[in-house]
Design a protein around this motif. Structure first.
Motif, PDB file in Angstrom:
ATOM      1  N   VAL A   6      32.464  31.692  46.519  1.00 20.89           N
ATOM      2  CA  VAL A   6      31.522  32.170  45.509  1.00 20.89           C
ATOM      3  C   VAL A   6      30.210  31.407  45.647  1.00 20.89           C
ATOM      4  O   VAL A   6      30.181  30.180  45.676  1.00 20.89           O
ATOM      5  CB  VAL A   6      32.100  32.003  44.096  1.00 20.89           C
ATOM      6  N   LEU A  31      33.530  37.129  44.177  1.00 17.11           N
ATOM      7  CA  LEU A  31      33.456  36.888  42.741  1.00 17.11           C
ATOM      8  C   LEU A  31      34.816  36.426  42.228  1.00 17.11           C
ATOM      9  O   LEU A  31      35.847  36.780  42.804  1.00 17.11           O
ATOM     10  CB  LEU A  31      33.057  38.168  41.995  1.00 17.11           C
ATOM     11  N   PHE A  45      35.639  40.379  38.185  1.00 18.19           N
ATOM     12  CA  PHE A  45      35.088  41.662  38.605  1.00 18.19           C
ATOM     13  C   PHE A  45      35.733  42.758  37.762  1.00 18.19           C
ATOM     14  O   PHE A  45      36.755  42.537  37.102  1.00 18.19           O
ATOM     15  CB  PHE A  45      35.341  41.917  40.096  1.00 18.19           C
ATOM     16  N   GLU A  85      31.159  46.304  40.771  1.00 14.56           N
ATOM     17  CA  GLU A  85      30.077  45.486  41.315  1.00 14.56           C
ATOM     18  C   GLU A  85      29.634  45.993  42.684  1.00 14.56           C
ATOM     19  O   GLU A  85      28.434  46.042  42.991  1.00 14.56           O
ATOM     20  CB  GLU A  85      30.528  44.022  41.414  1.00 14.56           C
ATOM     21  N   GLU A 135      27.879  33.205  38.098  1.00 12.72           N
ATOM     22  CA  GLU A 135      29.184  33.846  38.255  1.00 12.72           C
ATOM     23  C   GLU A 135      30.248  33.155  37.422  1.00 12.72           C
ATOM     24  O   GLU A 135      31.032  33.811  36.727  1.00 12.72           O
ATOM     25  CB  GLU A 135      29.567  33.835  39.736  1.00 12.72           C
ATOM     26  N   THR A 148      32.653  34.560  34.204  1.00 15.59           N
ATOM     27  CA  THR A 148      34.113  34.504  34.186  1.00 15.59           C
ATOM     28  C   THR A 148      34.611  33.678  33.005  1.00 15.59           C
ATOM     29  O   THR A 148      35.557  34.062  32.310  1.00 15.59           O
ATOM     30  CB  THR A 148      34.639  33.906  35.494  1.00 15.59           C
TER      31      THR A 148
END
Length: 886
Positions: A74, A81, A84, A225, A273, A277
């Protein structure tokens, strides 16, 4: 096309083709074989496996997913990712390859308007049928269909479950992205965007095919994505509308502009990212911890903080914040599609803020240790220096550094990590985690339960209406398979087509009671849902013999059920009240409902004070005394959510749910049993509040008769204390406090006097000590001294003698045990004389061992009657050690 339109286009297409739309399930899966929801099919796994009957043959959904197997990539790549969104269409024994392929092509070309001349397809190397269907149902030429092996075109969850060959759609992004030749040559130029899995096999943990599934199924996944990359005409996922605002916010916070420096861009990507999450994980009830899902979350958050540090941010001391404003940006951006983010805003922001503050302070200390280890490793002169696994473990255990973060830092410094040494130190913890993950239900294979379900059908639960029922003994289940009969003493699991026994779920324990047939009787010790829809009664045949097909009278233990119902209703009242006092973030994160007692876990960031607990307890009981009506009704999940019913973290809900409403203050989705009105709960008393992990608290309480019994005993204790201190009960606390203050003052004075006496005694012993060849060996017995006083006596004698002295003092305790202390003067210690080897032989005399190092050691043993002998042995060892040091 923006991401919201991409999602809606997919769902609308399949709804028009007869699919029922499902909202995203939680990232916390119901499947115990996986840690997080890793694929769009996971919520439907029981339907694929034949463990439950799907309410519809076709489904479509959008599903949030989390995977961390590629976490190191990542930020370094354009598409890896940890979180997602997967759009999917599913068939449960309805359509198969032909329709799946036809619709995938139509959606891609006619609705997303992808250029059909740039679409490529891969199929499993042995799947002739799929290739022929692509040629027959679409306009794609054979030249753009490639066959690949199982690594690329056979799908499974990498855990026991369903799987099958798949076919994938790729889009050619042009020569600027790589080499020509299709996805078999370059999967960066040819970007995969849609995967069609033909789910037909059942596999074990190793991926071996065990057999065919009960039906041929379809499971597909289109990555939101990746489709956004294609339809928004950008190079990578971080330039789509899903990430661009997050990168901009990360840049503002760190004073760094995205796109100006390649290394800094990596850190900005990681921050954006991982913040996304983290926000979704917390919203679904995951909290930072040392194990399981909590470890995944903590690893992500701490990795983000580390990259903030790399960008020059001083997180944790200067007031600079990174995670908190980043998750706030995630909430603002994603809440139209995921309203749970807004509902859990308080929880998300408080967890993010607390974690970054904690780790921001720790990381500076930890990095000092890292620098020391790196410098030490480089100083060895090895061509390939390694970062010590022991230090990595220390960083993990003391400073909270995830091992992967340590590995990254070591790699940046040009060092490999001694992962073997680290793994050895972590072995015991990993084995515990594996054992917990593989914990089964009495060792009975799932296939046996499926066989029982095929024979009996699903179980109809009658326990809301009564505690007895008549049924037929449908199946007798054992680890060895299904039986026709069971005799006295046999332990079995009984399946009935209908039962009044409640199966453990939602925190509530399973019912116990009796099953009676014309020829035998079984004592039910527990009730569980073995597979979805199949209730099993764990029982022992206590009389006679029972046979499959016999009529059965089922009797739930009434007193236990009523006591359990009190506790469950009390849990709902407690839940509503805690949120009012502490905030909406204090959602139920786990519970245990037992007869007369309950346990309630919730996220919170500090202990709940005694005064606040008293207020909560008072409010709970006040509500109960008002005798609020407890109302239950069945409705659709969507209607329940619209009505404001609370869905608890990690609990399992179907499309039709049961809603329990208590008065005007509590409304929850719940399948448990409850009392008809609040007053039936009786008294509720909180007996304990404690921490059970980072940011998680636990309250334990008693209800009904158990609460009354507890309070009665407490009253008796209070009355006895008042009698002992000779004051009325309402003055007992003040009087005991005064007595304790006096006792502390007396103990302080006594310690002062004892210290003076010890000093005087140490001076006397030192003055009387004799020396041989300049060496003073003092061996003395001082019965009645506590360990700390014995230690003080030895060190003070040593201080008086100053040079070339070894002191051994011992005492015999009232329990008949021996304790010894050895102190060595500084000059002898510098010459190599150590205290522990001197005491070790003496410790063996009294049946014990010695500990300590350098100039001070202690020993103990159970044979206090041999203390004098031990002291003489120690004296001899002291003289020998001192002589050897010359």
């Amino acid at each position: 096309m923006d991401s919201l339109s991409i999602r809606n286009t997919f769902l609308d297409f399949f709804v028009e083709h007869g699919h029922r739309r499902y909202e995203s399930a939680s990232l916390i899966p119901q499947d115990p074989t996986v840690l997080l929801t890793i694929a769009g099919m996971l919520p439907f796994k029981p339907w694929f496996m034949g463990d439950a009957t799907p309410p519809t043959p076709r489904a479509t959904s959008y599903q949030k997913c989390a995977r961390t197997n590629d976490i190191e990539n990542v930020g370094h790549t354009t598409r890896h990712l940890t979180f997602f969104e997967m759009l999917g269409n599913f068939s449960f024994g309805d359509y198969f390859k032909r329709e799946a392929i036809r619709w995938a092509w139509a959606l891609s070309v006619e609705h997303y308007r992808l250029d059909p001349e740039r679409i490529w397809v891969t199929v499993y190397e042995d799947d002739d049928e799929a290739e022929q269907l692509w040629l027959a149902e679409t306009d794609i030429p054979a030249a753009r269909i490639q066959r690949l092996g199982a690594e690329d075109n056979y799908w499974w969850t990498h855990a026991a479950g369903p799987g099958g060959p798949n076919t994938e759609l790729y889009y050619d992004r042009g020569e600027a992205y790589g080499h020509a030749g299709g996805p078999a040559v370059d999967d960066e130029r040819y970007l995969e965007f849609y995967n069609l899995v033909f789910m037909q096999h059942e596999l074990d943990d190793a991926g071996n095919v065990l057999g065919q599934l009960p039906a041929l199924n379809v499971d597909t996944g289109l990555g939101l994505e990746r489709m956004a990359v294609l339809l928004q005409g950008v190079d990578n996922v971080f330039e789509t509308d899903l990430f661009a605002p997050l990168l901009a916010r990360a840049g503002e916070l760190s004073g760094t502009a995205y796109g100006e420096d390649a290394e800094r861009d990596v850190s900005l990507r990681v921050i954006a990212e991982h913040a996304r999450t983290s926000a979704f994980l917390i919203a679904d009830g995951v909290l930072p911890s040392k194990e399981g899902r909590g470890y995944v979350l903590r690893r992500l958050m701490r990795r983000a903080v580390r990259h903030g540090q790399l960008l020059g941010m001083d997180i944790g001391s200067s007031g600079q914040q990174l995670l908190l404003p980043m998750v706030e940006q995630v909430i603002e951006q994603m809440r139209p599609s995921y309203p749970d983010l807004e509902r859990q805003r308080s929880l998300i922001t408080r967890v993010a803020g607390a974690e970054e503050t904690d780790f921001g302070a720790r990381i500076r200390q930890g990095l000092e240790r890292v620098d020391q280890a790196i410098t030490s490793a480089r100083s060895t002169g090895d061509d390939a220096p390694a970062f010590p696994g022991e230090v990595a473990f220390e960083l993990h255990d003391t400073f909270g550094f995830p091992i992967d973060l340590t590995a990254e830092i070591a790699a940046d410094a040009g060092l490999s990590l001694d992962r073997g040494e680290f793994d050895a130190l972590m072995q015991q913890q990993r084995e515990r985690a594996r054992a917990a993950a593989k914990k089964g239900s009495g060792g009975i294979p799932a296939e046996t339960y499926r066989e029982a379900a095929a024979q009996v059908g699903t179980t109809d639960f009658l326990g809301y209406r009564g505690l007895t029922a008549e049924a037929e003994l449908g199946a007798i289940v054992t680890a060895g398979g299904l039986l026709h009969t069971a005799g006295e003493g046999d332990e079995v699991e009984i399946v009935l087509p209908r039962t009044p026994f409640y199966a453990e779920g939602g925190g509530q324990v399973g019912d116990v009671g009796l099953l009676e047939t014309p020829t035998g009787r079984l004592q039910v010790t527990d009730t569980q849902e073995a597979i979805e829809g199949l209730i099993v009664h764990r029982a022992r045949v206590v009389a006679g013999e029972v046979r499959q097909g016999q009529p059965v009278e089922a009797h739930v233990d009434p007193s236990r059920r009523v006591a359990t119902a009190r506790s469950h209703s009390a849990t709902h009242v407690l839940h509503a009240t805690i949120k009012e006092f502490l905030g909406d973030h204090a959602q139920q994160a786990g519970s245990l409902v037992q007869p007369g007692r309950l346990r309630f876990d919730f996220p919170h960031f500090e202990s709940v004070s005694r005064d606040r607990l008293a207020e909560i307890e008072g409010s709970i009981n006040e509500r109960v005394l008002r005798d609020p009506h407890v109302h239950t009704e069945v409705m659709s999940l969507d209607d329940a959510k619209k009505s404001g019913a609370v869905a608890n973290f990690g609990d399992k809900y179907g499309q039709v749910v049961r809603v329990v409403t208590i008065g005007e203050f509590s409304k929850e989705l719940c399948g448990g049993t409850h009392v008809p009105s609040g007053a039936k709960i009786g008294t509720i008393t909180i007996v304990r509040e404690e921490s059970i992990g980072s940011n998680t608290r636990r309250i334990e309480a008693l209800t009904g008769v158990d609460a009354f019994g507890f309070l009665s005993k407490e009253r008796m204790v209070a009355e006895e204390i008042a009698r002992l201190v000779d004051v009325p009960s309402d003055q007992a606390v003040e009087r005991v406090g005064a007595l304790l203050d006096r006792l502390k003052a007396a103990e302080k004075e006594l310690a002062k006097l004892r210290g003076a006496n010890l000093s005087q005694e140490a001076r006397r012993i030192a003055d009387e000590a004799s020396r041989e060849d300049g060496l003073a060996v003092v061996v003395t017995r001082a019965d009645g001294l506590a360990h700390d006083d014995l230690r003080r006596l030895a060190t003070e004698i040593r201080n008086h003698l100053a040079e070339r002295a070894v002191i051994v003092v011992g005492t015999a305790t009232d329990e008949g045990k021996a304790q010894l202390i050895c102190a060595v003067s500084a000059d002898l210690a510098a010459a190599g004389v150590e205290a522990r080897p001197i005491l070790h032989p003496a410790a063996q005399v009294v049946g014990g061992g010695a500990g300590g190092k350098g100039d001070l050691a202690q020993a103990g043993g159970k044979q206090g009657d041999r203390l004098d002998e031990a002291l003489q042995v120690a004296a001899g060892e002291a003289r020998a050690a001192a002589a050897a040091s010359r």
